[in-house]
Design an enzyme around this catalytic site. Structure first.
Site: not given
Ligand code: FE
Length: 230
Positions: A121, A124-126
């Protein structure tokens, strides 16, 4: 690394505002954690929430784990018809196994000798948390997010994964709406294995695409509980 120089043997509140609830992670997210700790301490003091409630929510978040993703992958290896359905519609195929995918969409990408998939991602942190649990800290690091797109082969090599020169690397950028699960290639030498046995070869990293599944040589067909206690 934060140090604790006060005496923990005293009967302090677990939410004492100088206590970190979580140690600094490898991504260096210390400032964010301090803000979370401070906000939580205020909300508890004002009676908006209790420490127990926070613990329960964390428990709910952490309940899903890689075992769910591993079950999906093992089933796809075991059952070609299931594999087709999974590649067509990941969310529905997971539901067939009573696994609820919380994310809007789950796209399953299949590794082949010609193409290897890796998930990132960049923003971010998906991450498909409902079937893999919380992402590892390296997944949310700036270095992984930036470099996996720019130089995927070099990143994979740092994970110890060296692909043949003629294997293309396909990088998938997750979003809030679309999460990816890598379907690794079934290891050879696993003919006749049950789903349960196959699932033990499926690692978190192999479902992100930064590793291959475990080798059956290193992990000889494990006995299921039923086999051990007939
Ligand atoms: Fe993300």
């Amino acid at each position: 690394m934060r140090t604790h120089d006060h005496d923990h043997s005293q009967n302090q509140s677990p939410l004492h505002e100088h206590d970190a609830l979580v140690a600094e992670d490898e991504a260096g997210n210390l400032l964010g954690q301090q803000m979370v700790d401070a906000l939580q301490a205020i909300l508890v003091r004002k009676g908006v929430l209790s420490p127990g409630e926070v613990g329960l929510e964390i428990q709910k978040l952490e309940a899903p784990g890689t075992h769910l993703g591993a079950r999906i992958v093992a089933r796809a290896w075991y059952d070609p018809a299931y594999r087709s359905r999974l590649l067509r519609d990941g969310k529905s195929a997971a539901a067939e196994l009573d696994i609820k995918v919380g994310e809007a969409q789950l796209v399953v990408v299949e590794n082949t000798p010609a193409e290897h998939n890796v998930v990132v991602c960049t923003l971010c942190s998906c991450y498909p948390r409902s079937i893999l649990g919380q992402p590892p800290s390296w997944y949310i690091s700036k270095a992984y997010r930036a470099r996996t797109v720019r130089e995927p082969a070099a990143v994979l090599a740092e994970f110890g994964l060296y692909l043949p020169d003629d294997t293309a690397i396909c990088t998938h950028d997750s979003t809030a709406d679309m999460r990816f699960l890598v379907l690794p290639m079934r290891p050879t030498g696993t003919e006749g294995w049950t789903c349960e046995q196959l699932s033990r070869l499926v690692t978190r990293d192999s479902m992100i695409g930064v590793a291959q599944p475990l080798s059956p040589d290193a992990h000889l067909a494990p006995k299921t509980a039923a086999e051990e206690h007939p």
